[in-house]
Design a protein around this motif. Structure first.
Motif, mmCIF file in Angstrom:
data_model
loop_
_atom_site.group_PDB
_atom_site.id
_atom_site.type_symbol
_atom_site.label_atom_id
_atom_site.label_comp_id
_atom_site.label_asym_id
_atom_site.label_seq_id
_atom_site.Cartn_x
_atom_site.Cartn_y
_atom_site.Cartn_z
ATOM 1 N N ALA A 273 -45.453 -25.341 34.046
ATOM 2 C CA ALA A 273 -45.984 -26.674 33.753
ATOM 3 C C ALA A 273 -47.065 -27.083 34.755
ATOM 4 O O ALA A 273 -48.120 -27.613 34.372
ATOM 5 N N HIS A 274 -46.819 -26.838 36.049
ATOM 6 C CA HIS A 274 -47.753 -27.282 37.085
ATOM 7 C C HIS A 274 -49.114 -26.603 36.947
ATOM 8 O O HIS A 274 -50.163 -27.256 37.083
ATOM 9 N N PHE A 275 -49.108 -25.314 36.674
ATOM 10 C CA PHE A 275 -50.365 -24.564 36.580
ATOM 11 C C PHE A 275 -50.883 -24.470 35.140
ATOM 12 O O PHE A 275 -51.907 -23.840 34.912
ATOM 13 N N ARG A 276 -50.149 -25.044 34.181
ATOM 14 C CA ARG A 276 -50.543 -25.045 32.769
ATOM 15 C C ARG A 276 -50.805 -23.614 32.275
ATOM 16 O O ARG A 276 -51.778 -23.333 31.574
ATOM 17 N N ILE A 277 -49.933 -22.723 32.622
ATOM 18 C CA ILE A 277 -50.137 -21.317 32.297
ATOM 19 C C ILE A 277 -50.114 -21.040 30.792
ATOM 20 O O ILE A 277 -51.001 -20.331 30.281
ATOM 21 N N PRO A 278 -49.173 -21.586 30.010
ATOM 22 C CA PRO A 278 -49.189 -21.289 28.563
ATOM 23 C C PRO A 278 -50.459 -21.764 27.872
ATOM 24 O O PRO A 278 -50.865 -21.182 26.859
ATOM 25 N N GLN A 279 -51.070 -22.818 28.378
ATOM 26 C CA GLN A 279 -52.291 -23.334 27.749
ATOM 27 C C GLN A 279 -53.528 -22.534 28.154
ATOM 28 O O GLN A 279 -54.552 -22.573 27.468
ATOM 29 N N ARG A 280 -53.446 -21.798 29.250
ATOM 30 C CA ARG A 280 -54.627 -21.122 29.797
ATOM 31 C C ARG A 280 -54.627 -19.614 29.610
ATOM 32 O O ARG A 280 -55.703 -18.999 29.658
ATOM 33 N N PHE A 281 -53.426 -19.010 29.428
ATOM 34 C CA PHE A 281 -53.341 -17.556 29.387
ATOM 35 C C PHE A 281 -52.457 -17.112 28.222
ATOM 36 O O PHE A 281 -51.416 -17.714 27.971
ATOM 37 N N PRO A 282 -52.841 -16.031 27.533
ATOM 38 C CA PRO A 282 -51.986 -15.527 26.449
ATOM 39 C C PRO A 282 -50.802 -14.700 26.937
ATOM 40 O O PRO A 282 -49.824 -14.532 26.210
ATOM 41 N N LEU A 283 -50.878 -14.172 28.177
ATOM 42 C CA LEU A 283 -49.796 -13.344 28.710
ATOM 43 C C LEU A 283 -49.363 -13.839 30.074
ATOM 44 O O LEU A 283 -50.194 -14.288 30.878
ATOM 45 N N LEU A 284 -48.061 -13.732 30.332
ATOM 46 C CA LEU A 284 -47.488 -14.095 31.625
ATOM 47 C C LEU A 284 -46.761 -12.885 32.197
ATOM 48 O O LEU A 284 -45.953 -12.249 31.512
ATOM 49 N N MET A 285 -47.057 -12.600 33.451
ATOM 50 C CA MET A 285 -46.291 -11.581 34.175
ATOM 51 C C MET A 285 -45.417 -12.285 35.204
ATOM 52 O O MET A 285 -45.919 -12.984 36.078
ATOM 53 N N LEU A 286 -44.111 -12.139 35.071
ATOM 54 C CA LEU A 286 -43.184 -12.658 36.060
ATOM 55 C C LEU A 286 -42.978 -11.586 37.115
ATOM 56 O O LEU A 286 -42.624 -10.441 36.793
ATOM 57 N N LEU A 287 -43.200 -11.951 38.369
ATOM 58 C CA LEU A 287 -43.127 -10.985 39.464
ATOM 59 C C LEU A 287 -42.265 -11.549 40.583
ATOM 60 O O LEU A 287 -42.456 -12.695 40.996
ATOM 61 N N ASP A 288 -41.319 -10.740 41.067
ATOM 62 C CA ASP A 288 -40.520 -11.149 42.213
ATOM 63 C C ASP A 288 -41.319 -10.942 43.494
ATOM 64 O O ASP A 288 -42.187 -10.062 43.580
ATOM 65 N N ALA A 289 -40.982 -11.727 44.521
ATOM 66 C CA ALA A 289 -41.715 -11.648 45.784
ATOM 67 C C ALA A 289 -41.522 -10.315 46.484
ATOM 68 O O ALA A 289 -42.353 -9.922 47.314
ATOM 69 N N ASP A 290 -40.448 -9.612 46.180
ATOM 70 C CA ASP A 290 -40.205 -8.322 46.838
ATOM 71 C C ASP A 290 -40.626 -7.148 45.965
ATOM 72 O O ASP A 290 -40.263 -6.005 46.253
ATOM 73 N N SER A 291 -41.386 -7.398 44.914
ATOM 74 C CA SER A 291 -41.795 -6.339 43.995
ATOM 75 C C SER A 291 -43.282 -6.037 44.130
ATOM 76 O O SER A 291 -44.073 -6.928 44.448
ATOM 77 N N ARG A 292 -43.651 -4.795 43.868
ATOM 78 C CA ARG A 292 -45.036 -4.357 43.928
ATOM 79 C C ARG A 292 -45.373 -3.600 42.650
ATOM 80 O O ARG A 292 -44.979 -2.447 42.496
ATOM 81 N N PRO A 293 -46.072 -4.221 41.711
ATOM 82 C CA PRO A 293 -46.487 -3.457 40.534
ATOM 83 C C PRO A 293 -47.440 -2.337 40.935
ATOM 84 O O PRO A 293 -48.304 -2.518 41.792
ATOM 85 N N ARG A 294 -47.265 -1.193 40.348
ATOM 86 C CA ARG A 294 -48.147 -0.074 40.650
ATOM 87 C C ARG A 294 -49.549 -0.335 40.103
ATOM 88 O O ARG A 294 -49.710 -1.138 39.174
ATOM 89 N N PRO A 295 -50.561 0.328 40.646
ATOM 90 C CA PRO A 295 -51.939 0.053 40.211
ATOM 91 C C PRO A 295 -52.171 0.232 38.717
ATOM 92 O O PRO A 295 -53.063 -0.410 38.146
ATOM 93 N N ASP A 296 -51.385 1.094 38.063
ATOM 94 C CA ASP A 296 -51.574 1.299 36.624
ATOM 95 C C ASP A 296 -50.615 0.466 35.779
ATOM 96 O O ASP A 296 -50.431 0.747 34.588
ATOM 97 N N TYR A 297 -50.012 -0.551 36.387
ATOM 98 C CA TYR A 297 -49.012 -1.360 35.678
ATOM 99 C C TYR A 297 -49.575 -1.918 34.364
ATOM 100 O O TYR A 297 -48.980 -1.771 33.301
ATOM 101 N N LEU A 298 -50.720 -2.600 34.425
ATOM 102 C CA LEU A 298 -51.297 -3.197 33.225
ATOM 103 C C LEU A 298 -51.945 -2.148 32.327
ATOM 104 O O LEU A 298 -51.900 -2.280 31.090
ATOM 105 N N ARG A 299 -52.530 -1.134 32.912
ATOM 106 C CA ARG A 299 -53.178 -0.103 32.096
ATOM 107 C C ARG A 299 -52.164 0.573 31.176
ATOM 108 O O ARG A 299 -52.476 0.942 30.040
ATOM 109 N N THR A 300 -50.926 0.728 31.661
ATOM 110 C CA THR A 300 -49.878 1.348 30.848
ATOM 111 C C THR A 300 -49.060 0.323 30.067
ATOM 112 O O THR A 300 -48.535 0.637 28.996
ATOM 113 N N GLY A 301 -48.951 -0.898 30.599
ATOM 114 C CA GLY A 301 -48.104 -1.898 29.951
ATOM 115 C C GLY A 301 -48.773 -2.657 28.822
ATOM 116 O O GLY A 301 -48.148 -2.939 27.788
ATOM 117 N N LEU A 302 -50.040 -3.010 28.976
ATOM 118 C CA LEU A 302 -50.718 -3.806 27.957
ATOM 119 C C LEU A 302 -50.811 -3.121 26.598
ATOM 120 O O LEU A 302 -50.708 -3.795 25.564
#
Length: 422
Positions: free
Chosen positions: A120-149
């Protein structure tokens, strides 16, 4: 009789769900190998700059900057958002220094409440078609989106479950290495032998889109009760909401959308995390119940066999102790006492039970070592002890889920200063 007992223990140790979904995974692999697919690239559906990354964090000053840097390697800096859920440390300052848009939420509401507030604060649903939820202790690999999208190329897919793997910055303690190696085994087994089969198009029975690093289409978020009251964690409930409201399919592939996560390195934190995860599952099952359909049948079977196997595993060590003492008693006790001890030893054959339990567990370890190309270690033979401890924690969580609801607030485990994403 001993052979029958060994087979029963083996099936109980592996589980019916593992056999069913493991078979489905093999069939899916065969089908994908035979299918001639056109090359999929992210631009066929979504681009990286259309993805918002939201990190809900509570007292994560040691790791938040690395999480932000890893996110910024995937999307533009203005797409990275951090919600500090009532942190009392420097989480907000370090997130901003790393280049994220940070929001200090006071008082804290728990992770689910922080996610809802951040959307709500950042108005993410109104601004972006996709949301990635990420934990503070997690590191997506460099090809995360290239393989996930590309998994969103199927218009029916509304979420992509990320694949978890233990971070490479392993702890330098014996217990830490033992716990993280066991957790990696759990990740590989559940994701290859359960989730991959569950994500087959004909099944669509994925039970959890993990909140550590996963993708959602934002146009469904208004229909998902993210911060439902009484739950300790949000990711089981969000996944069940997708199935209950028939919002679309959940995609998963073990070679796509991979992220590393920093798993607990001390037994206290490991136990607290396992109890929290188990509690979240049982609370979600209690909230949604079991309904008609393949997903709900799968959840029901898994819940029943989890209780049965947990009771059996929790009883393994006491039964082995009793059987061993009875066997010794039959040799040293006099007269009728020896006969009674012999009867107990015959009724509880310690050898076959221990052999089946250890052998099946060792096969699981060998499978994981083959998949992950790691060398087996002798201390991995102690993994059954952690399985027994997991069973005890699961049963305690089940009892807690039947009692007072959770308020969703959290305490992060002790963190290790993360290796820089660079």
């Amino acid at each position: 009789m001993s052979a029958v007992l060994i087979v029963l223990v083996a099936i109980g140790t592996v589980g019916v769900s593992t056999l069913v979904w493991g078979t489905a995974a093999v069939l899916r692999l065969i089908a994908e190998h035979r299918r001639s697919e056109t090359l999929l690239v992210p631009s066929m559906f979504y681009r990286a700059d259309e993805v918002a990354v939201l990190i809900a964090a509570h007292n994560e000053q040691l790791v938040i900057a690395d999480a932000v840097r890893a996110a910024r390697a995937l999307v533009p800096a203005q797409n990275v958002f951090v919600v500090s859920d009532g942190s009392s440390d420097d989480t907000v300052a370090r997130a901003r220094e790393a280049g994220a848009n940070a929001f200090d939420l006071v008082p804290n509401r728990g992770k689910a409440g922080a996610i809802r507030a951040g959307l709500a604060h950042f108005r993410i649903p109104q601004r972006f078609p996709l949301l990635m939820l990420l934990d503070a202790d997690s590191r997506p690999r460099p090809d995360y989106l290239r393989t996930g999208l590309p998994l969103f190329t199927d218009a029916g897919v509304v979420a992509v479950a990320g694949r978890a793997t233990t971070a490479t910055d392993a702890p330098d303690t014996t217990m830490g290495r033992f716990l993280t190696a066991y957790r990696e085994r759990t990740y590989v087994c559940t994701q290859y032998l359960h989730k991959f089969g569950q994500a087959a198009r004909a099944a669509d029975a994925v039970a959890i889109v993990p909140g550590f690093a996963s993708l959602y289409r934002t146009d469904i978020l208004d229909e998902v009760d993210i911060d439902a009251p009484g739950l300790s964690i949000e990711d089981f409930n969000m996944t069940f909401e997708v199935h209950a409201k028939r919002l679309g399919r959940i995609a998963f592939h073990p070679e796509c959308a991979i992220a590393e996560t920093q798993d607990p390195a001390i037994l206290r934190d490991y136990s607290a995390q396992m109890r929290r995860w188990s509690l979240g599952f049982w609370q979600t099952v209690r909230r949604h119940g079991v309904r008609p359909g393949l997903f709900w049948t799968s959840v029901g079977v898994f819940a029943v066999e989890t209780v049965v196997s947990s009771v059996a595993l929790a009883a393994v060590l006491p039964l082995l102790l009793i059987a061993t003492l009875a066997g010794l008693g039959s040799l040293v006790l006099p007269g009728e006492a020896a006969a009674v001890a012999a009867g107990v030893a015959t009724a509880l054959p310690a050898g076959p039970v221990a052999l089946a339990f250890v052998i099946v567990d060792a096969v699981m370890t060998a499978f994981v070592c083959a998949v992950s190309r790691t060398r087996p270690r002798a201390w991995m033979l102690l993994f059954p002890l952690l399985r027994v401890w997991d069973a005890v924690l699961c049963l305690r969580a089940l009892a807690a889920a039947l009692g007072r609801p959770s308020d969703g607030r959290w305490r992060s485990p002790a963190r290790r200063a993360a290796l820089s994403s660079a």
